[in-house]
Design an enzyme around this catalytic site. Sequence first.
Site, PDB file in Angstrom:
ATOM      1  N   GLU A 268       0.804  -1.223   0.000  1.00 45.40           N
ATOM      2  CA  GLU A 268       0.000   0.000   0.000  1.00 45.40           C
ATOM      3  C   GLU A 268       0.837   1.274   0.000  1.00 45.40           C
ATOM      4  O   GLU A 268       0.788   2.068   0.957  1.00 45.40           O
ATOM      5  CB  GLU A 268      -0.961   0.010   1.201  1.00 45.40           C
TER       6      GLU A 268
ATOM      7  N   GLU B 279      -5.463  -8.618   1.015  1.00 40.11           N
ATOM      8  CA  GLU B 279      -6.110  -8.220   2.274  1.00 40.11           C
ATOM      9  C   GLU B 279      -7.586  -7.993   2.015  1.00 40.11           C
ATOM     10  O   GLU B 279      -7.968  -7.339   1.031  1.00 40.11           O
ATOM     11  CB  GLU B 279      -5.539  -6.909   2.846  1.00 40.11           C
TER      12      GLU B 279
HETATM   13  O1  IFM Z   1      -4.151  -3.017   9.237  1.00 39.92           O
HETATM   14  C1  IFM Z   1      -4.095  -2.494   7.955  1.00 39.92           C
HETATM   15  C2  IFM Z   1      -2.929  -3.094   7.192  1.00 39.92           C
HETATM   16  O2  IFM Z   1      -1.728  -2.861   7.842  1.00 39.92           O
HETATM   17  C3  IFM Z   1      -2.840  -2.491   5.818  1.00 39.92           C
HETATM   18  N1  IFM Z   1      -4.104  -2.533   5.121  1.00 39.92           N
HETATM   19  C4  IFM Z   1      -5.272  -2.108   5.840  1.00 39.92           C
HETATM   20  C5  IFM Z   1      -5.353  -2.781   7.186  1.00 39.92           C
HETATM   21  C6  IFM Z   1      -6.609  -2.319   7.927  1.00 39.92           C
HETATM   22  O3  IFM Z   1      -6.592  -0.942   8.117  1.00 39.92           O
END
Ligand code: IFM
Length: 455
Positions: free
Chosen positions: A178, A357
């Site tokens: 990210e 994710e």
């Molecule tokens: O916890 C975070 C993760 O570190 C990166 N993506 C989003 C998740 C939730 O906010």
Amino acid sequence: MSTRPEPAVPSSSSSPAFPDDFIWGAATSSFQIEGSPHADGKSASIWDTFCREPGRIADGSNGDDACDHYVRYTEDVSLMRQLRLAAYRFSVAWTRVKPDGRGPTNEAGLDFYDRLVDRLLAAGITPYPTLYHWDLPQALSDGGGWLNRDTAHAFADYAAAVLDRLGDRVSTWTTLNEPFVSANHGYVTGEHAPGHTSMAEGFTASHHLLLAHGLAGARIRRLAPDARLAIVLNFTPVQPATDSDEDTAAAGRVDDLENRWYADPLAGFGYPDTTADHYGWDRAEVHDGDLALISAPIDLLGVNYYTRQIISAADGARVPDGAPCNTMGWEVHPPSLGALLRTLRDRYPFRSYLITENGAPMPDAARTDDGRIADDDRLAYIRDHLLQVHDAIADDCPVEGYLVWSLFDNFEWAHGYGPRFGIVEVDYATQRRTPKKSALWYADTIAHNRLAPTS
Ligand code: IFM
């Protein structure tokens, strides 16, 4: 991505099967779970520093203990195995490997990841390491962090050190997690470390992050020619609140900055010009050859998806009245994941996608008779998003797997330990791990390669 609303309930059968080679797993990151901030030569990262600045973290907490995974990793891998995970995405802490950010490698820090990878492989779980999940060495931040082009070169050297040790056992390398959040929350809004608030710095950081990916990617290709190269981007699909020109333009800018800013240059399309010009970014950081490095083909794009955004020119982002939300106020909207995957399929040349994710913080208030968290809401969230993935695959979206965020309840950055994303409950006082109802359902789903019934 600008997406059109789709029906909430997919048309496919209620328990569809996934492709035989579909990858099922879970994800975490170093700072959020490891703890042991001084063990075996580790130095401070920008998050260790940030947590100590008053008012930065909602509950005043830090990552010193987190889930104590650095100590408990063997128990944790056994749990992953019990849950039938085939893949585990974790991140390597740069501060364990190169405490000064550059220079000598700290072999003792690498030992931890060496042991972890061996343990995972012995348990039949494929390791998916990410080289950077936001925990920049403080020493590099002191020298400008992502505002300094040299940080990108330091990242490539650090990546090479990790590959030198683990390259014989890792088949997929992910450079960054990210980069939008690193650049935007770290340098524009100040919500994340290092807490700066400058739009101009955000543009500089974003380019140096992508350059770091490009430089490290080239090293990875040389050092591990058989491995796959990946980067993980977060996508928050955008819809204008109305058809007005103002809302449409505002939504387009948000889409460019949050969704296209990284994917477009990676795909060889360059930075979105209209939005760059709108903000007066002069591209001074972009040197000859940078965009070619950045757009060298990757094998896999990691997709992180949580929610969508409705944008109006007057009010910015808003959640529709009455929409279901998680405990962080993010709208729960599974159809936007399916729409996103179709948009990616149509817009970009990437060969393959992995949902790296997806998950939700939920209240976790109810318990089953045997004391387990009865997180039917999280279970439904995961199931409904998996249905979208299933239907997208049927629609020729090349999605190879799904990693739930997160395996454990953990440190949710500026929100501290309040939000609980885990499918496994962590009692922070005792470090006891207990699979929630969603974890058992997920294991059942993995076992049958199709969505398990819910009860
Ligand atoms: O916890 C975070 C993760 O570190 C990166 N993506 C989003 C998740 C939730 O906010």
